[in-house]
Write a protein that holds these residues in place. Structure first.
Motif, mmCIF file in Angstrom:
data_model
loop_
_atom_site.group_PDB
_atom_site.id
_atom_site.type_symbol
_atom_site.label_atom_id
_atom_site.label_comp_id
_atom_site.label_asym_id
_atom_site.label_seq_id
_atom_site.Cartn_x
_atom_site.Cartn_y
_atom_site.Cartn_z
ATOM 1 N N GLU A 112 0.905 -1.301 -0.073
ATOM 2 C CA GLU A 112 -0.070 0.007 -0.014
ATOM 3 C C GLU A 112 0.705 1.269 -0.028
ATOM 4 N N VAL A 113 1.860 1.231 0.888
ATOM 5 C CA VAL A 113 2.698 2.361 0.754
ATOM 6 C C VAL A 113 3.588 2.721 -0.510
ATOM 7 N N ALA A 114 3.922 1.608 -1.230
ATOM 8 C CA ALA A 114 4.751 1.653 -2.531
ATOM 9 C C ALA A 114 3.558 2.288 -3.434
ATOM 10 N N GLN A 115 2.373 1.809 -3.480
ATOM 11 C CA GLN A 115 1.312 2.247 -4.435
ATOM 12 C C GLN A 115 1.108 3.585 -3.927
ATOM 13 N N LYS A 116 0.831 4.197 -2.781
ATOM 14 C CA LYS A 116 0.704 5.608 -2.502
ATOM 15 C C LYS A 116 1.902 6.377 -2.844
ATOM 16 N N ALA A 117 3.247 5.918 -2.600
ATOM 17 C CA ALA A 117 4.150 6.644 -2.985
ATOM 18 C C ALA A 117 4.059 6.832 -4.450
#
Ligand SMILES: [Mg+2]
Lengths: 170, 170
Positions: free
Chosen positions: B54-59
């Motif tokens: 999720e963090v990778a996607q938001k980044a």
């Protein structure tokens, strides 16, 4: 205060545009360049406002220590808000930056990039193990105050007294 | 995750020395250069470990947004531990960085500097108002958990729900 220290083949900057908190500057400060310098990116923080002189003094000590380790006599002081999410007032920031500049100027070739301006910059980081270091500095906490942080209901108590005055991350 | 995004005339790096947490790399990754690129300095944090995808996607979303604003099609992903004092494990960091690289590679010219190596680098920041931005990203907090921080006995309660998923500092 958060510091990011980069041992640089060169560092140069040029002001592009003032922000609403821009420091008033004269022409000579509008651009600057140093060769083989220690570039010190600096964020002065809210917590530093209780004792700006002490924080400036501690920062100067750290900068001198690293300058000695990497054997450079040139120092670029460069305000860098992005190193912290809890910045001091612009007034305190300029006070601390100016105090550092004054203190270091006796012993080093020092330039200071102005606060509150959009600036273009070029830097070359040497890449050896001491060429990128960070430091956190805070005023002495004379009352032994604790910082308490609780996440997900699990409180974690961090005594300021247990923290080193400055900590290295690399 | 902490991001520092710099719209760069150029960014280049060269590995100098491995650290104990160095990612294994092949020759092509030992150096890299992009012209007119968005350089994304990245610190993956402990909090990101609960949902690295999720963090990778938001980044990736943030990076795409800024790349669109500054109109560049080249992106340098550059691990930068000095942006945080609460880093993830190296394993999670490499996972997130690699996921970002993979996701962005379809639409942009992407290079990724390797994790865990001392590197020399050169960068030129353009200096316009959008050329230096920072972002904080964290995984969605599904339980509405609060972060409580108390300094000098004055507790300050910050609801995660009140924070934007990412916040701009400039
Ligand atoms: Mg920080």
């Amino acid at each position: 205060m958060q510091l990011l220290l980069i041992h640089s083949d060169y560092i140069e900057y040029e002001v592009k545009k003032s922000t609403p908190v821009a420091e008033k500057i004269e022409d000579p400060m509008k651009s600057g360049r140093l060769e083989d310098a220690l570039t010190v990116f600096i964020a002065v923080e809210k917590a530093d406002e209780v004792n700006p002189d002490e924080v400036a003094q501690k920062a100067v000590s750290e900068v001198e220590k690293v300058a000695g380790q990497v054997k450079t006599e040139s120092i670029m002081l460069y305000p860098y808000a992005h190193l912290s999410s809890d910045l001091s007032s612009p007034k305190v920031a300029v006070y601390v930056l100016t105090a550092m500049e004054k203190e270091l100027s006796g012993k080093y070739i020092v330039k200071r990039a102005p606060f509150g301006w959009y600036k273009a910059f070029k830097i070359s980081c040497k890449g050896h193990p001491l060429s990128e270091l960070s430091r956190s500095i805070s005023p002495e906490n004379k009352d032994g105050v604790n910082v308490v942080c609780a996440l997900e209901g699990k409180p974690e108590v961090v005594s300021e007294a247990l923290k080193a005055e400055s900590t290295a991350k690399s």
